[in-house]
Design an enzyme around this catalytic site. Structure first.
Site, PDB file in Angstrom:
ATOM      1  N   GLY A   9       0.807  -1.216   0.000  1.00 47.90           N
ATOM      2  CA  GLY A   9       0.000   0.000   0.000  1.00 47.90           C
ATOM      3  C   GLY A   9       0.838   1.263   0.000  1.00 47.90           C
ATOM      4  O   GLY A   9       0.501   2.256   0.654  1.00 47.90           O
ATOM      5  N   ALA A  10       1.925   1.254  -0.766  1.00 44.04           N
ATOM      6  CA  ALA A  10       2.890   2.356  -0.719  1.00 44.04           C
ATOM      7  C   ALA A  10       2.532   3.532  -1.614  1.00 44.04           C
ATOM      8  O   ALA A  10       3.269   4.517  -1.657  1.00 44.04           O
ATOM      9  CB  ALA A  10       4.277   1.837  -1.105  1.00 44.04           C
ATOM     10  N   ASN A  11       1.409   3.471  -2.308  1.00 45.81           N
ATOM     11  CA  ASN A  11       1.116   4.553  -3.254  1.00 45.81           C
ATOM     12  C   ASN A  11       0.295   5.684  -2.660  1.00 45.81           C
ATOM     13  O   ASN A  11      -0.013   6.658  -3.355  1.00 45.81           O
ATOM     14  CB  ASN A  11       0.436   4.005  -4.517  1.00 45.81           C
ATOM     15  CG  ASN A  11      -0.822   3.217  -4.216  1.00 45.81           C
ATOM     16  OD1 ASN A  11      -1.387   3.305  -3.127  1.00 45.81           O
ATOM     17  ND2 ASN A  11      -1.265   2.427  -5.187  1.00 45.81           N
ATOM     18  N   GLY A  69      -1.108   7.646   1.437  1.00 41.02           N
ATOM     19  CA  GLY A  69      -1.211   7.626   2.889  1.00 41.02           C
ATOM     20  C   GLY A  69       0.070   7.279   3.614  1.00 41.02           C
ATOM     21  O   GLY A  69       1.166   7.708   3.236  1.00 41.02           O
ATOM     22  N   GLY A 120       1.693   4.547   3.696  1.00 44.11           N
ATOM     23  CA  GLY A 120       2.632   3.802   2.881  1.00 44.11           C
ATOM     24  C   GLY A 120       3.507   4.701   2.025  1.00 44.11           C
ATOM     25  O   GLY A 120       4.697   4.436   1.850  1.00 44.11           O
ATOM     26  N   SER A 174      -3.733  -0.539  14.863  1.00 40.90           N
ATOM     27  CA  SER A 174      -4.599   0.633  15.026  1.00 40.90           C
ATOM     28  C   SER A 174      -5.161   0.652  16.438  1.00 40.90           C
ATOM     29  O   SER A 174      -5.342  -0.394  17.070  1.00 40.90           O
ATOM     30  CB  SER A 174      -5.749   0.570  14.010  1.00 40.90           C
ATOM     31  OG  SER A 174      -6.756   1.522  14.303  1.00 40.90           O
ATOM     32  N   TYR A 201     -13.672  -4.117  11.284  1.00 42.23           N
ATOM     33  CA  TYR A 201     -12.379  -3.437  11.183  1.00 42.23           C
ATOM     34  C   TYR A 201     -11.566  -3.621  12.463  1.00 42.23           C
ATOM     35  O   TYR A 201     -10.373  -3.954  12.416  1.00 42.23           O
ATOM     36  CB  TYR A 201     -12.584  -1.953  10.898  1.00 42.23           C
ATOM     37  CG  TYR A 201     -11.280  -1.180  10.813  1.00 42.23           C
ATOM     38  CD1 TYR A 201     -10.359  -1.454   9.807  1.00 42.23           C
ATOM     39  CD2 TYR A 201     -10.954  -0.206  11.753  1.00 42.23           C
ATOM     40  CE1 TYR A 201      -9.151  -0.766   9.727  1.00 42.23           C
ATOM     41  CE2 TYR A 201      -9.762   0.491  11.680  1.00 42.23           C
ATOM     42  CZ  TYR A 201      -8.855   0.206  10.670  1.00 42.23           C
ATOM     43  OH  TYR A 201      -7.667   0.877  10.609  1.00 42.23           O
TER      44      TYR A 201
END
Length: 311
Positions: free
Chosen positions: A21-23, A25, A27, A150, A177
């Site tokens: 998820g590096a693209n 936020g 990440g 979280s 979640y």
């Protein structure tokens, strides 16, 4: 540790890092700061166009960044297996695995293999990824697996291992979640126990961002076409959220600093852990239940077909 920032990170030259998820936020900022300190960073993401745009932005901020895009969809175990195989064909070792990507409070949806989308993406996908990359993680001198948890792990009464995928009980997106983030902690701590049993130098650590303003909060409302829900999330981010770059600091500390020990948990130091600079913190009792963690591990092996560090 005071007001630690990314400027305090050590040199990472020669290290290879994978950030899921590096693209966007957390990440994105994790990838940026790892690259700024010399690491070769693999952006493991499910969208090529968005990731290539992120890489261009990263190059603008860090001109000498060593970046690589590799396709990974954590909601598809076939994609996870393909990623792991492709990574090992290119890289003999992996120093840092950032299990960072996640989804939040989505309407009830299923992964390709039929798992609940939240537990499937946030936990089962990362469980399978870690297991299939274990050999290259162990090949690195004192490698690290960093799981992004979280404060939401405290929002649920605990894991329901008899109905992990919400097939029988009424679906509650926020509880789902919370359970997925509780699973992240249970997995990370159990991973460290199993590594300790084998005397491995690889360590497993956990971090949470507090309340970081990212696009994660509004994803569920967007899927549901809820204008009101999206507006509420935007207002909450504006009023209470800290910048994503600050939210990434705890996981950057966990990934890079020499004083970090396996099984530690890091988060922001102010306002009940919702914002501030990195500090050591403690998760709730449910996350430290070793019997539940062992059962979750066994169930995760069964569901994913990925077995590693068996007890």
């Amino acid at each position: 540790m005071g007001k630690w920032t990314a400027a305090d990170m050590p040199d990472l030259g020669g290290k290879v890092a994978v950030v899921t998820g590096a693209n966007s936020g957390l990440g994105y900022y994790t990838a940026r700061d790892l690259a700024a300190h010399g690491a070769h960073v693999v952006l493991a993401c499910r969208g090529r166009e968005k990731t290539e745009a992120a890489m261009q932005a990263l190059k603008a901020e860090v001109p000498d960044a060593h970046l690589e895009f590799m396709l990974l969809d954590l909601a598809d175990l076939d994609s996870v297996a393909a990623f792991a195989s492709a990574f090992k064909a290119r890289h003999p070792k992996l120093d840092i695995l950032h299990n960072n990507a996640g989804v939040m409070a989505l309407p009830q949806m299923r992964t390709k293999q039929g798992f609940d989308m939240q537990i499937g993406t946030n936990h089962l996908g990362h469980f399978a990824l870690t297991g299939q990359l274990l050999d290259v993680l162990l090949a690195a001198p004192r490698g690290r697996v960093v799981s992004t948890a979280s404060m939401a792990h405290t929002w649920t009464r605990g894991m329901d291992l008899d109905d992990l995928n919400w097939e029988r009980k009424p679906y509650r997106k926020w509880d789902a979640y919370g359970k997925s983030k509780l699973a992240n902690l249970l997995f990370a701590y159990e991973l460290q126990r199993r590594l300790d049993q084998r005397g491995a130098s690889l360590i497993s650590v956990v971090a949470h961002p507090g309340y970081a303003a990212t696009n994660l909060q509004g994803a569920g409302a967007k899927i549901e076409n809820s204008v009101i829900g999206g507006a509420i999330m935007k207002i909450g981010n504006a009023l209470f959220g800290q910048p994503a770059a600050m939210g990434a600091l705890p996981q950057l500390y966990a990934a890079t600093m020499p004083d970090v020990r396996g099984g530690e948990y890091f988060g922001p130091d102010r306002l009940g852990g919702s914002r501030g600079y990195p500090t050591r913190t403690r998760s709730n009792a449910a996350s430290r239940d070793e019997a539940v963690a062992a059962r979750l591990w066994a169930l995760s092996e069964q569901l994913t077909g990925v077995r590693f560090l068996s007890a």
